[in-house]
Design a protein around this motif. Sequence first.
Motif: not given
Length: 179
Positions: A40-52, A33-38
């Motif tokens: 997901l967080k990493a994927r979300e952070l990569s998607r958010q780069g530069g998005v308003d 579960m911890q690996l999955q959460e990490k």
Amino acid sequence: MQTSKIKIKKYVTLICFGALLSMLNPAWAESDMQLQEKALKARELSRQGGVDHSAHTNPASEAEVFRGVFYGYLPCKEKDCDGFKMTLSLKQKNNYLLVTQNAMASAREYYDKGKYSWDDVSHILTLTSNKDSVQRLFTIKDAGTLIQLGSNGKPLPGDQDDYTLNRSDKAKSREVHIH
């Protein structure tokens, strides 16, 4: 042949037992579960780069904020009428449901469905019936109160508090007080 069947049964039993043990081990499940959460967080952070994301903080219009259910008791123009109860539900996609009922015991309810529109400048809410395209107009007094207007857009005669519908989550009580 019998020896091979016995060996197969032993292997199947051993595999099932091993699978059962791996599912019951909380340390492995927690680390997964911890690996999955990490991930997901990493994927979300990569998607958010530069998005308003400022568009998410404010709704597109006040009408979206003003959706909800409004209740009220409105007077009648006729002398033999005790008034009527009104429930207006402003829904998504600019749909509404209006339920009216004469203020008498066991009175019949009348339903009207249609579309509503909102004028941000004048703060006028217009209900347009699906049945006969009749329009009802309301104005906004505050975040939890609608006031019914005449068909010409002008206030109805008398005390305007008599023509109010209060939003269910803003009103203290949904009970209707009939004189």
